[in-house]
Design a protein around this motif. Structure first.
Motif: not given
Length: 343
Positions: A20-26, A277-283
């Protein structure tokens, strides 16, 4: 005591928090210039049983270095980790809060998966001869499926051997090695169906002297072209004045009169997919092997360099034709994981 990866303020796991946070570019950050700042780099650890200079591991290490230079990850690694120590090192990195752990578990499959089960909020991406298990959702597998490039280098080798006798030296007869050898052999037979192959495995991932001696024996037995799956083989070819085909990395700069071509593995597509995938929480449990295919940018033939213009044109024409067909899907290189035999 096992470190908790739960965010106390919100009650969500760190992996979900990344989604929800680091998965976005900013992300928004109060007080930061313009109210924006770059996402925090993902904490990634590599665990390797051999030196990072070893061909296979060097490609993983290189890709991680590139991702770190981009600012996507903060990367640390351990090399020369014994099989008996592998699970312990995995646990140490997990306890230290690393979010993605990469490595190769060919000899420690069961132990590695047991450790991964203990840390469900940490992503594990491991080189493996086996497939993913949906019951272990945080453990994904990969392998260097570079049979496309290996097949193409086989075409080149088949066009340049004068004795129709090719020596092939591998580490262990596991699927990761077997499929590349079979693809290479298929390519060579495209140019000469009567080529014979000497196949031998040295029982080590890193024993250049043994690989060299094995190659010497093949040369004595008539081989004038060697498939260098292991370090040491090209040294034997160079000393005896014959040719070699490289594997996984480009070594022509070290053997300019010996290594004609090499099938190169590019681990970047595999690692970049996992990072996203890890950044998006979908790994999740998945087979990342497909990202080594040529269509995904996972493999290629190294530039011919000093051998430019020295490979028969008929072979280069077929290489170009097959490359185009592989990229379009019109031609599919067979994946054969069975142990190859001498002919």
């Amino acid at each position: 005591m096992k470190t908790s990866l739960t965010n106390a303020a919100s009650g969500i796991t760190r992996r979900r928090f990344l989604g929800t946070t680091a998965g976005t570019a900013l992300v928004v950050a109060a007080g930061a210039p313009g109210g924006l700042r770059a996402a925090e780099p993902l904490k990634v650890a590599g665990i390797y049983t051999v030196p990072v200079e070893q061909q296979w591991v060097s490609r993983i290490h290189k890709a991680a270095g590139i991702a770190q230079d981009r600012g996507d990850i903060a990367y640390v690694f351990s090399e020369n980790v014994s099989n008996t120590d592998y699970a312990r090192v995995m646990r140490e990195y997990a306890e230290q809060g690393y979010q993605l752990i990469i490595g190769e578990v060919f000899a420690v499959e069961q132990e590695a998966r047991e450790v991964a089960a203990e840390y469900p909020d940490i992503a594990f991406l491991m080189g493996s001869s086996f497939k993913q298990d949906d019951a272990l959702p945080n453990f994904a597998v990969f392998d260097n499926y570079i049979q496309d490039a290996s097949y193409l280098t086989g075409i080149i080798a088949g066009s340049m051997t004068e004795t129709a006798n090719i020596g092939m030296v591998g580490g262990f007869p596991i699927p990761e090695v077997n499929r590349l050898m079979h693809a290479f052999m298929a390519g060579a037979r495209e140019m000469n169906p009567d080529i014979s192959f000497q196949v031998s495995f040295i029982g080590s991932w890193f024993d250049p002297p043994k690989a060299k001696e094995t190659a010497f024996a093949m040369i004595e037995n008539g081989a004038d072209m060697l498939y260098a799956e292991r370090f040491g083989v090209s040294d034997a070819a160079q000393e005896k004045g014959i040719l070699a085909i490289g594997n996984v990395i480009d070594t022509q700069a070290d053997y300019p009169d010996t290594v004609v071509a090499s099938a190169i593995w590019h681990f970047e597509p595999t690692l970049d997919k996992a990072i996203a995938e890890v950044q998006a929480g979908t790994f999740k449990a998945a087979d990342y092997g497909v990202y080594s295919f040529m269509q995904e940018g996972g493999c290629s033939i190294a530039p011919l360099g000093t051998f430019e213009g020295k490979v028969p044109q008929a072979a280069m024409d077929l290489v170009k034709q097959r490359t185009d067909e592989i990229m379009s899907g019109a031609y599919v290189v067979e994946i054969n994981d069975e142990e190859p035999k001498s002919s």
